[in-house]
Design a protein around this motif. Sequence first.
Motif, PDB file in Angstrom:
ATOM      1  N   LEU A 120       0.036  18.507  -3.567  1.00  0.00           N
ATOM      2  CA  LEU A 120      -0.428  17.041  -3.509  1.00  0.00           C
ATOM      3  C   LEU A 120       0.482  16.081  -3.485  1.00  0.00           C
ATOM      4  CD1 LEU A 120      -2.984  15.386  -3.038  1.00  0.00           C
ATOM      5  CD2 LEU A 120      -3.502  15.665  -5.635  1.00  0.00           C
ATOM      6  N   ALA A 121       1.336  16.060  -4.652  1.00  0.00           N
ATOM      7  CA  ALA A 121       2.134  15.015  -4.921  1.00  0.00           C
ATOM      8  C   ALA A 121       3.395  14.594  -3.877  1.00  0.00           C
ATOM      9  CB  ALA A 121       2.829  15.089  -6.281  1.00  0.00           C
TER      10      ALA A 121
ATOM     11  N   LEU B  71       1.802  11.863 -10.112  1.00  0.00           N
ATOM     12  CA  LEU B  71       1.378  13.032 -10.104  1.00  0.00           C
ATOM     13  C   LEU B  71       2.354  14.347 -10.516  1.00  0.00           C
ATOM     14  CD1 LEU B  71      -1.532  12.773  -7.248  1.00  0.00           C
ATOM     15  CD2 LEU B  71      -1.751  12.775  -9.758  1.00  0.00           C
ATOM     16  N   MET B  72       3.598  13.968  -9.662  1.00  0.00           N
ATOM     17  CA  MET B  72       4.539  14.902  -9.619  1.00  0.00           C
ATOM     18  C   MET B  72       5.099  15.284 -11.264  1.00  0.00           C
ATOM     19  SD  MET B  72       7.617  15.255  -7.050  1.00  0.00           S
ATOM     20  CE  MET B  72       6.942  14.336  -5.961  1.00  0.00           C
ATOM     21  N   SER B  73       5.015  14.339 -12.210  1.00  0.00           N
ATOM     22  CA  SER B  73       5.754  14.181 -13.596  1.00  0.00           C
ATOM     23  C   SER B  73       4.955  15.071 -14.455  1.00  0.00           C
ATOM     24  CB  SER B  73       5.656  12.796 -14.056  1.00  0.00           C
ATOM     25  OG  SER B  73       4.526  12.330 -13.880  1.00  0.00           O
ATOM     26  N   GLY B  74       5.523  15.504 -15.499  1.00  0.00           N
ATOM     27  CA  GLY B  74       4.811  16.262 -16.395  1.00  0.00           C
ATOM     28  C   GLY B  74       5.000  17.915 -16.068  1.00  0.00           C
ATOM     29  N   GLY B  75       4.318  18.389 -17.249  1.00  0.00           N
ATOM     30  CA  GLY B  75       4.238  20.063 -16.838  1.00  0.00           C
ATOM     31  C   GLY B  75       5.365  20.838 -17.621  1.00  0.00           C
ATOM     32  N   GLY B  76       6.138  19.838 -18.355  1.00  0.00           N
ATOM     33  CA  GLY B  76       7.129  20.551 -19.236  1.00  0.00           C
ATOM     34  C   GLY B  76       6.766  21.231 -20.499  1.00  0.00           C
ATOM     35  N   SER B  77       7.744  21.700 -21.261  1.00  0.00           N
ATOM     36  CA  SER B  77       7.234  22.547 -22.478  1.00  0.00           C
ATOM     37  C   SER B  77       8.228  21.927 -23.569  1.00  0.00           C
ATOM     38  CB  SER B  77       7.661  23.974 -22.292  1.00  0.00           C
ATOM     39  OG  SER B  77       7.348  24.598 -23.707  1.00  0.00           O
ATOM     40  N   ASP B  78       7.538  21.471 -24.720  1.00  0.00           N
ATOM     41  CA  ASP B  78       8.386  21.226 -25.966  1.00  0.00           C
ATOM     42  C   ASP B  78       9.252  22.241 -26.349  1.00  0.00           C
ATOM     43  OD1 ASP B  78       7.140  18.691 -25.860  1.00  0.00           O
ATOM     44  OD2 ASP B  78       5.550  19.426 -27.336  1.00  0.00           O
TER      45      ASP B  78
ATOM     46  N   LEU C  87       1.612  12.995  -0.718  1.00  0.00           N
ATOM     47  CA  LEU C  87       1.357  11.654  -0.809  1.00  0.00           C
ATOM     48  C   LEU C  87       2.796  10.686  -0.812  1.00  0.00           C
ATOM     49  CD1 LEU C  87      -1.093  11.499  -3.995  1.00  0.00           C
ATOM     50  CD2 LEU C  87      -1.414  11.040  -1.501  1.00  0.00           C
ATOM     51  N   VAL C  88       3.704  11.446  -1.580  1.00  0.00           N
ATOM     52  CA  VAL C  88       5.044  10.724  -1.295  1.00  0.00           C
ATOM     53  C   VAL C  88       5.548  10.528   0.272  1.00  0.00           C
ATOM     54  CG1 VAL C  88       7.569  10.771  -1.780  1.00  0.00           C
ATOM     55  CG2 VAL C  88       5.864  11.036  -3.396  1.00  0.00           C
ATOM     56  N   LEU C  89       5.417  11.595   1.254  1.00  0.00           N
ATOM     57  CA  LEU C  89       5.807  11.450   2.475  1.00  0.00           C
ATOM     58  C   LEU C  89       4.679  10.937   3.147  1.00  0.00           C
ATOM     59  CD1 LEU C  89       6.525  15.386   3.123  1.00  0.00           C
ATOM     60  CD2 LEU C  89       8.127  13.241   3.045  1.00  0.00           C
ATOM     61  N   ILE C  90       3.341  10.797   2.896  1.00  0.00           N
ATOM     62  CA  ILE C  90       2.629   9.664   3.672  1.00  0.00           C
ATOM     63  C   ILE C  90       3.022   8.185   3.308  1.00  0.00           C
ATOM     64  CG2 ILE C  90       0.156   8.974   3.403  1.00  0.00           C
ATOM     65  CD1 ILE C  90      -0.774  11.874   3.393  1.00  0.00           C
ATOM     66  N   GLY C  91       3.178   8.009   1.977  1.00  0.00           N
ATOM     67  CA  GLY C  91       3.626   6.609   1.423  1.00  0.00           C
ATOM     68  C   GLY C  91       5.067   6.248   2.290  1.00  0.00           C
ATOM     69  N   PHE C  92       5.966   7.015   2.457  1.00  0.00           N
ATOM     70  CA  PHE C  92       6.958   6.678   3.335  1.00  0.00           C
ATOM     71  C   PHE C  92       6.664   6.320   4.700  1.00  0.00           C
ATOM     72  CE2 PHE C  92       9.709   8.775  -0.267  1.00  0.00           C
ATOM     73  CZ  PHE C  92      10.298   7.566  -0.519  1.00  0.00           C
ATOM     74  N   GLY C  93       5.810   7.296   5.081  1.00  0.00           N
ATOM     75  CA  GLY C  93       5.420   7.117   6.425  1.00  0.00           C
ATOM     76  C   GLY C  93       4.951   5.583   6.712  1.00  0.00           C
ATOM     77  N   ILE C  94       3.887   5.338   5.782  1.00  0.00           N
ATOM     78  CA  ILE C  94       3.347   3.866   5.585  1.00  0.00           C
ATOM     79  C   ILE C  94       4.349   2.606   5.704  1.00  0.00           C
ATOM     80  CG2 ILE C  94       1.753   2.319   4.388  1.00  0.00           C
ATOM     81  CD1 ILE C  94       0.234   5.171   3.785  1.00  0.00           C
ATOM     82  N   GLN C  95       5.380   3.095   4.960  1.00  0.00           N
ATOM     83  CA  GLN C  95       6.313   1.980   5.065  1.00  0.00           C
ATOM     84  C   GLN C  95       7.172   2.118   6.304  1.00  0.00           C
ATOM     85  OE1 GLN C  95       7.027   0.062   2.660  1.00  0.00           O
ATOM     86  NE2 GLN C  95       6.620   0.944   0.651  1.00  0.00           N
TER      87      GLN C  95
ATOM     88  N   ILE D 197       0.894  -1.104  -0.040  1.00  0.00           N
ATOM     89  CA  ILE D 197       0.105   0.064  -0.066  1.00  0.00           C
ATOM     90  C   ILE D 197       0.744   1.205  -0.063  1.00  0.00           C
ATOM     91  CG2 ILE D 197      -1.664   1.642   1.406  1.00  0.00           C
ATOM     92  CD1 ILE D 197      -2.763  -1.437   2.405  1.00  0.00           C
ATOM     93  N   GLY D 198       1.885   1.369   0.790  1.00  0.00           N
ATOM     94  CA  GLY D 198       2.826   2.508   0.818  1.00  0.00           C
ATOM     95  C   GLY D 198       3.664   2.443  -0.550  1.00  0.00           C
ATOM     96  N   LEU D 199       4.024   1.427  -1.025  1.00  0.00           N
ATOM     97  CA  LEU D 199       4.738   1.589  -2.385  1.00  0.00           C
ATOM     98  C   LEU D 199       3.700   2.220  -3.413  1.00  0.00           C
ATOM     99  CD1 LEU D 199       6.830  -1.617  -2.637  1.00  0.00           C
ATOM    100  CD2 LEU D 199       7.424   0.609  -2.448  1.00  0.00           C
ATOM    101  N   ALA D 200       2.530   1.899  -3.336  1.00  0.00           N
ATOM    102  CA  ALA D 200       1.644   2.318  -4.422  1.00  0.00           C
ATOM    103  C   ALA D 200       1.257   3.774  -4.236  1.00  0.00           C
ATOM    104  CB  ALA D 200       0.189   1.534  -4.073  1.00  0.00           C
ATOM    105  N   ILE D 201       1.235   3.959  -2.976  1.00  0.00           N
ATOM    106  CA  ILE D 201       1.153   5.756  -2.701  1.00  0.00           C
ATOM    107  C   ILE D 201       2.163   6.303  -2.858  1.00  0.00           C
ATOM    108  CG2 ILE D 201       0.602   7.369  -0.789  1.00  0.00           C
ATOM    109  CD1 ILE D 201      -1.019   5.395   0.584  1.00  0.00           C
ATOM    110  N   ILE D 202       3.235   5.886  -3.023  1.00  0.00           N
ATOM    111  CA  ILE D 202       4.482   6.488  -3.430  1.00  0.00           C
ATOM    112  C   ILE D 202       4.578   6.658  -4.865  1.00  0.00           C
ATOM    113  CG2 ILE D 202       7.138   6.437  -3.520  1.00  0.00           C
ATOM    114  CD1 ILE D 202       7.103   5.228  -0.688  1.00  0.00           C
ATOM    115  N   ALA D 203       4.063   5.738  -5.581  1.00  0.00           N
ATOM    116  CA  ALA D 203       4.124   5.684  -7.307  1.00  0.00           C
ATOM    117  C   ALA D 203       3.196   6.768  -7.560  1.00  0.00           C
ATOM    118  CB  ALA D 203       3.816   4.251  -7.499  1.00  0.00           C
ATOM    119  N   ILE D 204       1.981   6.563  -6.821  1.00  0.00           N
ATOM    120  CA  ILE D 204       0.861   7.593  -7.366  1.00  0.00           C
ATOM    121  C   ILE D 204       1.275   8.971  -7.232  1.00  0.00           C
ATOM    122  CG2 ILE D 204      -1.479   8.525  -6.719  1.00  0.00           C
ATOM    123  CD1 ILE D 204      -2.165   5.692  -6.103  1.00  0.00           C
TER     124      ILE D 204
END
Length: 84
Positions: free
Chosen positions: A61-62, A37-44, A65-73, A26-33
């Motif tokens: 948000l992203a 969510l953190m990726s993208g937003g770049g410009s060509d 979620l990563v910090l919550i995932g590490f807490g769950i781990q 569950i923690g790994l899934a939350i970290i991956a999410i």
Amino acid sequence: MGEKKRKEAGKPTFIFGKKNYKFMFIGLAIIAIGFILMSGGGSDDPNVFNPEIFSWRRIRLAPTLVLIGFGIQIYAILLNPDKK
């Protein structure tokens, strides 16, 4: 009787219990999410600024979620599965 002890000693034992592994996945899934969510937003085009980099999703948000995932781990590692 000696053969029985050898068979018992030869069985693989896991470090953590089933409950620990469930929380780890569950923690790994939350970290991956969070990282997704953190990726993208770049410009060509490097000459064009894209303000989407500073969206609420990427700034707040992203990482949350990563910090919550590490807490769950950490909780999953410290959890005692034998305690009822």
